[in-house]
Design a protein around this motif. Sequence first.
Motif, PDB file in Angstrom:
ATOM      1  N   ARG A 196       0.769  -1.138  -0.020  1.00  0.00           N
ATOM      2  CA  ARG A 196      -0.099   0.072   0.026  1.00  0.00           C
ATOM      3  C   ARG A 196       0.662   1.373   0.011  1.00  0.00           C
ATOM      4  O   ARG A 196       0.266   2.472  -0.334  1.00  0.00           O
ATOM      5  N   THR A 201       1.584   3.486  -3.061  1.00  0.00           N
ATOM      6  CA  THR A 201       1.666   2.600  -4.398  1.00  0.00           C
ATOM      7  C   THR A 201       0.047   2.975  -5.158  1.00  0.00           C
ATOM      8  O   THR A 201      -0.827   3.490  -4.453  1.00  0.00           O
ATOM      9  N   GLU A 202       0.126   2.292  -6.047  1.00  0.00           N
ATOM     10  CA  GLU A 202      -1.330   2.215  -6.786  1.00  0.00           C
ATOM     11  C   GLU A 202      -2.329   1.813  -6.015  1.00  0.00           C
ATOM     12  O   GLU A 202      -3.481   2.214  -5.927  1.00  0.00           O
ATOM     13  N   GLU A 203      -2.187   0.436  -5.266  1.00  0.00           N
ATOM     14  CA  GLU A 203      -3.169   0.154  -4.517  1.00  0.00           C
ATOM     15  C   GLU A 203      -3.344   0.876  -3.311  1.00  0.00           C
ATOM     16  O   GLU A 203      -4.326   1.227  -2.913  1.00  0.00           O
ATOM     17  N   ARG A 235      -3.277   3.905  -3.309  1.00  0.00           N
ATOM     18  CA  ARG A 235      -3.883   5.258  -3.966  1.00  0.00           C
ATOM     19  C   ARG A 235      -5.560   4.865  -3.974  1.00  0.00           C
ATOM     20  O   ARG A 235      -6.365   5.656  -3.709  1.00  0.00           O
ATOM     21  N   ARG A 236      -5.485   3.675  -4.705  1.00  0.00           N
ATOM     22  CA  ARG A 236      -7.036   3.051  -4.882  1.00  0.00           C
ATOM     23  C   ARG A 236      -7.683   3.072  -3.553  1.00  0.00           C
ATOM     24  O   ARG A 236      -8.582   3.590  -3.478  1.00  0.00           O
ATOM     25  N   GLU A 289      -8.507   6.810  -2.475  1.00  0.00           N
ATOM     26  CA  GLU A 289      -9.723   7.155  -3.036  1.00  0.00           C
ATOM     27  C   GLU A 289     -10.998   6.790  -2.495  1.00  0.00           C
ATOM     28  O   GLU A 289     -11.824   7.171  -2.698  1.00  0.00           O
TER      29      GLU A 289
END
Length: 170
Positions: free
Chosen positions: A87, A105-107, A109-110, A113
């Motif tokens: 994360r 990380t992308e996860e 950030r997901r 959000e």
Amino acid sequence: MLKRTEADTEQAIKVEMLHQLLKLTNRLMAPFSTHLAHRYKISLNEFRMLMTIGALGQTASHELAEMTGVNVMSVSRAVSTLQRHGRIEVVRDPKNRRRKWLTLTEEGRRLYEIMRPRSEQVANYLFSDLSAAEVGQLDTILTRLINTLEAQDDGGRSLFLEKTKPEDDE
């Protein structure tokens, strides 16, 4: 029947307000534990660190501890778990080898959000019965209380911990 002095009454009110603040804190955690903790397998401290890193974009662990009021060891554990779950990313600062930058990380950030609107819902509900002026007053009071708790003596020791130390520890 014991007669209470004005000072006793004032002290009793302060103690009751302390307990009300603790109750408020516990009640504020309910939406987190009910809607987010189990679904996303994230602890309260991990959530707080994730949300702070997400809001800032990049920070260091010691800054997280300072901003959130969470002790350094708990921040360290939360950061380790967030990193282990992919994360956050931890990168050593090339300009200062002792500093490690934390970013989502992308996860991460997901999740940020997904969770940010939940935080906004809680804040909106909590303050819905207060006027803008009352919200401003509360902000001023909370800032003063936090400043009181974070005050230090000339040696860098917490005045709060020094002034609330039990007498038998001296």
